[in-house]
Design an enzyme around this catalytic site. Structure first.
Site, PDB file in Angstrom:
ATOM      1  N   VAL A   6      32.228  39.449  43.371  1.00  0.00           N
ATOM      2  CA  VAL A   6      31.071  39.212  43.324  1.00  0.00           C
ATOM      3  C   VAL A   6      30.815  38.122  44.429  1.00  0.00           C
ATOM      4  O   VAL A   6      31.286  37.211  44.776  1.00  0.00           O
ATOM      5  CB  VAL A   6      30.576  38.579  42.103  1.00  0.00           C
ATOM      6  CG1 VAL A   6      29.123  38.072  41.938  1.00  0.00           C
ATOM      7  CG2 VAL A   6      31.028  39.393  40.938  1.00  0.00           C
ATOM      8  N   LYS A   7      29.669  38.579  45.297  1.00  0.00           N
ATOM      9  CA  LYS A   7      29.428  37.687  46.530  1.00  0.00           C
ATOM     10  C   LYS A   7      28.230  36.843  46.098  1.00  0.00           C
ATOM     11  O   LYS A   7      27.020  37.627  45.657  1.00  0.00           O
ATOM     12  CB  LYS A   7      29.147  38.773  47.678  1.00  0.00           C
ATOM     13  CG  LYS A   7      29.178  38.280  49.051  1.00  0.00           C
ATOM     14  CD  LYS A   7      29.077  39.338  50.066  1.00  0.00           C
ATOM     15  CE  LYS A   7      29.062  38.753  51.508  1.00  0.00           C
ATOM     16  NZ  LYS A   7      28.765  40.203  52.317  1.00  0.00           N
ATOM     17  N   LEU A   8      28.437  35.616  46.300  1.00  0.00           N
ATOM     18  CA  LEU A   8      27.201  34.619  46.342  1.00  0.00           C
ATOM     19  C   LEU A   8      27.133  33.689  47.324  1.00  0.00           C
ATOM     20  O   LEU A   8      28.107  33.490  48.335  1.00  0.00           O
ATOM     21  CB  LEU A   8      27.825  33.650  45.095  1.00  0.00           C
ATOM     22  CG  LEU A   8      28.093  34.208  43.796  1.00  0.00           C
ATOM     23  CD1 LEU A   8      28.579  33.030  42.814  1.00  0.00           C
ATOM     24  CD2 LEU A   8      26.987  34.876  42.977  1.00  0.00           C
TER      25      LEU A   8
ATOM     26  N   ALA B 288      30.527  42.831  46.496  1.00  0.00           N
ATOM     27  CA  ALA B 288      28.969  43.284  46.045  1.00  0.00           C
ATOM     28  C   ALA B 288      27.980  42.251  45.851  1.00  0.00           C
ATOM     29  O   ALA B 288      28.577  41.106  45.117  1.00  0.00           O
ATOM     30  CB  ALA B 288      29.127  44.278  44.961  1.00  0.00           C
TER      31      ALA B 288
ATOM     32  N   THR C 272      29.917  43.960  51.482  1.00  0.00           N
ATOM     33  CA  THR C 272      28.697  44.806  51.706  1.00  0.00           C
ATOM     34  C   THR C 272      27.609  43.723  51.212  1.00  0.00           C
ATOM     35  O   THR C 272      27.803  42.471  50.903  1.00  0.00           O
ATOM     36  CB  THR C 272      28.437  46.023  50.651  1.00  0.00           C
ATOM     37  OG1 THR C 272      28.286  45.373  49.248  1.00  0.00           O
ATOM     38  CG2 THR C 272      29.481  46.913  50.870  1.00  0.00           C
TER      39      THR C 272
END
Length: 214
Positions: A82-84, A56, A27
């Site tokens: 965790v999306k960075l 996310a 997402t």
């Protein structure tokens, strides 16, 4: 190769999950905003449905704030990744979060060198964007090939996600090139299954069956 949905639409996620083939979801803030639901509540619900990795994305641009957001996101559910963004600040945040055992998906990768840096910063997932590379008249699948080859040659402990998938052929090419995961919109996921010859064949079988019953 695992198949992910790139969406925050729970109706779409539930439908594809019911097929028994969905391994995860990616997402971003734009996708969640489009659904008009609270961010954290949406992430939790997606995790409950998928029971697999759910990426996310943070909204901060500086490393300390990225780390703070990343910790809060990771606390929502054990399945959160965790999306960075693949920037200097993103690399710094990735190093911190990964050292704490929080899985990180480094996104917006458009070169093999960016992928290598993200892997060395401790990312668990690398997300090269095939479609967006195609949009600037280069070859997104060539980018994917380079990244997969580098990961394999150096035995890097990362998984490659073929992202920005635009059509079913992208999925086939990603599988042939050795990507670990392909993440795609709902419409493309549906296209993987549909084929006119399947429909014609089934129609003929049913017509023959009706005749055989006479």
């Amino acid at each position: 190769m695992e198949l992910y949905l790139d969406t925050a639409n729970l109706t779409e996620i539930r439908e594809i999950a019911s097929w028994g083939v969905l391994s995860g979801v990616t997402t971003n803030p734009s996708l969640i905003a489009k659904e008009g639901r609270p961010f954290e509540e949406t992430i939790r619900e997606i995790c409950r449905v998928v029971q697999g990795p759910v990426s996310a994305e943070v909204t901060a641009l500086e490393a300390p704030a990225m780390v703070e957001q990343g910790r809060r996101l990771a606390a929502l559910d054990e399945h959160v990744v965790v999306k960075l963004p693949t920037t200097q600040e993103g690399l710094k945040a990735c190093k911190v979060l990964s050292s704490e055992g929080i899985p990180v998906n480094m996104t917006l990768i458009f070169s093999a060198n960016q992928a290598l840096l993200a892997a060395r910063a401790g990312a668990r997932y690398l997300s090269p964007f095939l479609g967006r590379v195609d949009d600037i008249s280069w070859d997104g699948t060539e980018l994917l090939r380079e990244i997969v080859e580098i990961v394999q040659i150096h035995d890097l402990p990362v998984r490659v996600i073929a992202a920005s998938i635009r059509h079913p052929r992208h999925v086939t090419e990603a599988a042939l090139l050795g990507a670990d995961i392909a993440t795609m919109p709902y419409a493309v996921f549906k296209q993987l299954l549909n084929h006119p010859l399947t429909e014609i064949g089934l129609k003929r079988f049913m017509e023959d069956w009706e005749k055989a019953k006479l």
